[in-house]
Write an enzyme that holds these catalytic residues in place. Structure first.
Site, PDB file in Angstrom:
ATOM      1  N   ASN A 145      -6.457   3.467  -2.018  1.00  0.00           N
ATOM      2  CA  ASN A 145      -5.937   2.835  -3.250  1.00  0.00           C
ATOM      3  C   ASN A 145      -6.288   1.352  -3.378  1.00  0.00           C
ATOM      4  OD1 ASN A 145      -4.180   2.380  -1.126  1.00  0.00           O
ATOM      5  ND2 ASN A 145      -2.355   2.443  -2.408  1.00  0.00           N
ATOM      6  N   GLU A 184       1.964   1.436   7.930  1.00  0.00           N
ATOM      7  CA  GLU A 184       2.331   1.054   6.560  1.00  0.00           C
ATOM      8  C   GLU A 184       2.232   2.330   5.741  1.00  0.00           C
ATOM      9  OE1 GLU A 184       3.344  -1.865   5.722  1.00  0.00           O
ATOM     10  OE2 GLU A 184       2.694  -3.119   7.378  1.00  0.00           O
ATOM     11  N   CYS A 190       1.601   1.848  -3.071  1.00  0.00           N
ATOM     12  CA  CYS A 190       2.738   2.134  -2.197  1.00  0.00           C
ATOM     13  C   CYS A 190       3.981   1.351  -2.628  1.00  0.00           C
ATOM     14  CB  CYS A 190       2.376   1.810  -0.763  1.00  0.00           C
ATOM     15  SG  CYS A 190       1.751   0.142  -0.589  1.00  0.00           S
TER      16      CYS A 190
HETATM   17  P1  NAD Z   1      -3.674   9.453   3.773  1.00  0.00           P
HETATM   18  O1  NAD Z   1      -2.544   9.363   4.724  1.00  0.00           O
HETATM   19  O2  NAD Z   1      -4.079  10.793   3.278  1.00  0.00           O
HETATM   20  O3  NAD Z   1      -4.994   8.819   4.399  1.00  0.00           O
HETATM   21  C1  NAD Z   1      -4.998   7.514   4.919  1.00  0.00           C
HETATM   22  C2  NAD Z   1      -6.117   7.401   5.926  1.00  0.00           C
HETATM   23  O4  NAD Z   1      -5.812   8.251   7.015  1.00  0.00           O
HETATM   24  C3  NAD Z   1      -7.488   7.826   5.402  1.00  0.00           C
HETATM   25  O5  NAD Z   1      -8.471   6.972   5.921  1.00  0.00           O
HETATM   26  C4  NAD Z   1      -7.622   9.223   5.974  1.00  0.00           C
HETATM   27  O6  NAD Z   1      -8.962   9.627   6.145  1.00  0.00           O
HETATM   28  C5  NAD Z   1      -6.921   9.069   7.299  1.00  0.00           C
HETATM   29  N1  NAD Z   1      -6.457  10.335   7.892  1.00  0.00           N
HETATM   30  C6  NAD Z   1      -6.145  11.485   7.262  1.00  0.00           C
HETATM   31  N2  NAD Z   1      -5.794  12.423   8.178  1.00  0.00           N
HETATM   32  C7  NAD Z   1      -5.881  11.856   9.401  1.00  0.00           C
HETATM   33  C8  NAD Z   1      -5.632  12.300  10.729  1.00  0.00           C
HETATM   34  N3  NAD Z   1      -5.245  13.544  10.994  1.00  0.00           N
HETATM   35  N4  NAD Z   1      -5.815  11.423  11.727  1.00  0.00           N
HETATM   36  C9  NAD Z   1      -6.204  10.160  11.481  1.00  0.00           C
HETATM   37  N5  NAD Z   1      -6.466   9.686  10.255  1.00  0.00           N
HETATM   38  C10 NAD Z   1      -6.295  10.518   9.217  1.00  0.00           C
HETATM   39  O7  NAD Z   1      -3.325   8.472   2.575  1.00  0.00           O
HETATM   40  P2  NAD Z   1      -4.146   8.215   1.242  1.00  0.00           P
HETATM   41  O8  NAD Z   1      -4.026   9.427   0.391  1.00  0.00           O
HETATM   42  O9  NAD Z   1      -5.498   7.673   1.561  1.00  0.00           O
HETATM   43  O10 NAD Z   1      -3.311   6.994   0.626  1.00  0.00           O
HETATM   44  C11 NAD Z   1      -2.141   7.181  -0.066  1.00  0.00           C
HETATM   45  C12 NAD Z   1      -0.931   6.946   0.799  1.00  0.00           C
HETATM   46  O11 NAD Z   1      -1.027   5.662   1.420  1.00  0.00           O
HETATM   47  C13 NAD Z   1       0.357   6.888   0.014  1.00  0.00           C
HETATM   48  O12 NAD Z   1       1.359   7.600   0.689  1.00  0.00           O
HETATM   49  C14 NAD Z   1       0.690   5.411  -0.034  1.00  0.00           C
HETATM   50  O13 NAD Z   1       2.041   5.114  -0.222  1.00  0.00           O
HETATM   51  C15 NAD Z   1       0.197   4.957   1.267  1.00  0.00           C
HETATM   52  N6  NAD Z   1      -0.036   3.512   1.231  1.00  0.00           N
HETATM   53  C16 NAD Z   1       0.812   2.689   1.901  1.00  0.00           C
HETATM   54  C17 NAD Z   1       0.642   1.327   1.865  1.00  0.00           C
HETATM   55  C18 NAD Z   1       1.541   0.389   2.605  1.00  0.00           C
HETATM   56  O14 NAD Z   1       1.134  -0.737   2.864  1.00  0.00           O
HETATM   57  N7  NAD Z   1       2.751   0.784   2.969  1.00  0.00           N
HETATM   58  C19 NAD Z   1      -0.417   0.786   1.135  1.00  0.00           C
HETATM   59  C20 NAD Z   1      -1.263   1.655   0.453  1.00  0.00           C
HETATM   60  C21 NAD Z   1      -1.069   3.029   0.530  1.00  0.00           C
END
Ligand code: NAD
Length: 450
Positions: A130, A228, A262
């Site tokens: 995002n 996060e 988020c």
């Molecule tokens: P996601 O959890 O699907 O993916 C995040 C990252 O993790 C990606 O790079 C993905 O390839 C990786 N990933 C996926 N499966 C994995 C595994 N089994 N092992 C290791 N890595 C893995 O999240 P998304 O869809 O990319 O982003 C959206 C989410 O991120 C939302 O829930 C949002 O709230 C959260 N977010 C949080 C913050 C914060 O600072 N708190 C900021 C932005 C987004």
């Protein structure tokens, strides 16, 4: 296997990339491990100089980076420019901070103890789609400043800006192997980083579900983790607030980045006595959000990231919404700005939608507002709108959230700590706090006895 990267506003491919597997991940970790002793030995003031050069290069390439980010995420170009501006600020901040990350001298019996802030080693950074470059910089800045080397795995959907940043880091003079970027699947590259015995820490931003896997996987090698994660933040509107200002601001706190934020204040809590009036103002303000071509300077909201994500977002809208806006015809994963009336028990109020859908929920009084706002497994962000200063602070103290704003929807600053309570994660990014997340305290006792 090749990875096709799309522009979500056109549904057209914009890049074709090779994906790393376990072998390439191991090779990148080995490069980072080899580069670590020399990087760690660079004097903090010299590390600062290199980070400052990187910040300057980001500024000089800001239009290029903004165009990459806008095309890859589908975000309005004006938002992308703001985010790239923050990336440069982040590197400037940590360049300025690193030689002020002091230890202590502690008087103890028989001598003195000193503390040192030591680097961790190789850190694995895993980021979401995002705010790809922004969130990467929040981790890379403090990680490199503290003397760690990095393997970054950006999200599969949006790897382009991180790849360009790695090139700029080399141009800035940051040695080869210090910042490595790997394009690949979370379940392959991400998982390997989590399990790799030579990775000392995982800095993760993403969903709460994957965050749970990071914690589980990291347990085997007792890796440090910062998480996060998701949010379901409340925007609390008290009857004594400047209702016009709150209503004009509220849409941008949910619909920015098409709600894929988020920190989205996706539960709008409104005191019952002003509910009808406020909802009228909110609908008018939401109607004014400019949805359209991300390349247009005036655009405020672009499409969602993918067709699959649009389906998930659509599943949250049941029945007749309070308001549903217009979207462009033609290609693009568009979804309208949507307001729905809800109770805090409805799915739209309990789960993170991660799209432009806000739940509007009435409350009776201050205690009720606090109860509803805290009735969620998440605890990331939120806002309080009131003209009563004592109440504003009282409510802020009562909310179970890491990052709050009063009479504003803006709470992310380079110099202030950012992170969650409860299932929104733990550890803090940004500000001086992030330096603690990327270093370890060492205590050394010196005997002064003869
Ligand atoms: P996601 O959890 O699907 O993916 C995040 C990252 O993790 C990606 O790079 C993905 O390839 C990786 N990933 C996926 N499966 C994995 C595994 N089994 N092992 C290791 N890595 C893995 O999240 P998304 O869809 O990319 O982003 C959206 C989410 O991120 C939302 O829930 C949002 O709230 C959260 N977010 C949080 C913050 C914060 O600072 N708190 C900021 C932005 C987004």
């Amino acid at each position: 296997m090749a990875l096709t990267v799309l522009n979500p506003a056109t549904e057209q491919p914009i890049a074709e990339l090779q994906q790393a597997g376990v072998e390439e991940t191991d090779a990148a970790v080995a490069r980072a491990r080899d580069a670590y002793p020399a990087w760690r030995a660079v004097a903090p003031t010299d590390r600062a100089r290199l980070l400052r050069r990187l910040a300057t290069l980001v500024e000089e390439h800001s239009e290029e980076l903004s165009q990459i980010e806008s095309q890859n995420v589908g975000k309005p170009i004006s938002s992308a420019r703001g985010e790239v501006g923050m990336v440069a600020q982040v590197f400037h901040f940590y360049a300025g901070a690193i030689d002020k990350h002091y230890g202590e001298t502690i008087p103890v019996a028989g001598g003195a103890a000193l503390t040192f802030r030591e680097s961790l080693g190789v850190v694995g950074l895993i980021t979401p789609w995002n705010f790809p470059l922004n969130i990467a910089s929040w981790k890379i800045g403090p990680a490199l400043a503290c003397g760690n080397t990095v393997v970054l795995k950006p999200a599969e959907l949006t790897p382009l800006s991180a790849l360009r940043l790695a090139e700029l880091a080399l141009d800035a003079g940051i040695p080869d192997g210090v910042l490595n970027v790997l394009v690949g699947k979370g379940s392959v590259v991400g998982q390997r980083l989590i399990e790799h015995p030579d990775v000392a820490k995982i800095g993760f931003t993403g969903s709460t579900e994957v965050g749970q896997r990071v914690m589980q996987g990291a347990a085997a090698t007792i890796k440090r983790v910062t998480l996060e994660l998701g949010g379901k933040s409340a925007n609390i509107i008290f009857a004594d607030a400047d209702l016009e200002k709150a209503a004009t601001s509220a849409p941008y706190s949910v619909f920015d980045n098409a709600g894929q934020d988020c920190c989205a204040r996706s539960r709008i809590l409104v005191e019952r006595s002003v509910y009808d009036r406020f909802v009228g103002l909110l609908v008018d303000a939401t109607r004014n959000v400019k949805v359209g071509d991300p390349r247009d300077d005036a655009t405020e909201m672009g499409p969602l990231i993918s067709a699959a994500h649009r389906e998930t977002v659509a599943s949250f809208v049941e029945g007749e919404p309070l308001f549903s806006g217009d979207v462009p015809d033609g290609p693009g994963f568009w979804f309208p700005c949507t307001l729905v009336e809800a109770t805090n028990d409805d799915r739209v109020a309990r789960e993170e939608v991660f799209g432009p859908v806000a739940a509007v929920i009435p409350f009776e009084n201050e205690a009720d507002a606090i109860r509803i706002a805290n009735d969620t497994p998440y605890g990331l962000s939120g806002s309080i709108w009131t003209r009563d200063g004592a109440r504003a602070l009282r409510v802020a103290r009562a909310l179970e959230s890491g990052v709050l704003s009063i009479n504003s929807n803006s709470s992310v600053r380079v110099s202030t700590p950012f992170g969650g309570f409860k299932q929104s994660g733990f550890g803090r990014e940004l500000g001086m706090h992030a330096l603690q997340s990327y270093s370890e305290v060492k205590s050394v006792y010196i005997s002064t006895e003869g």
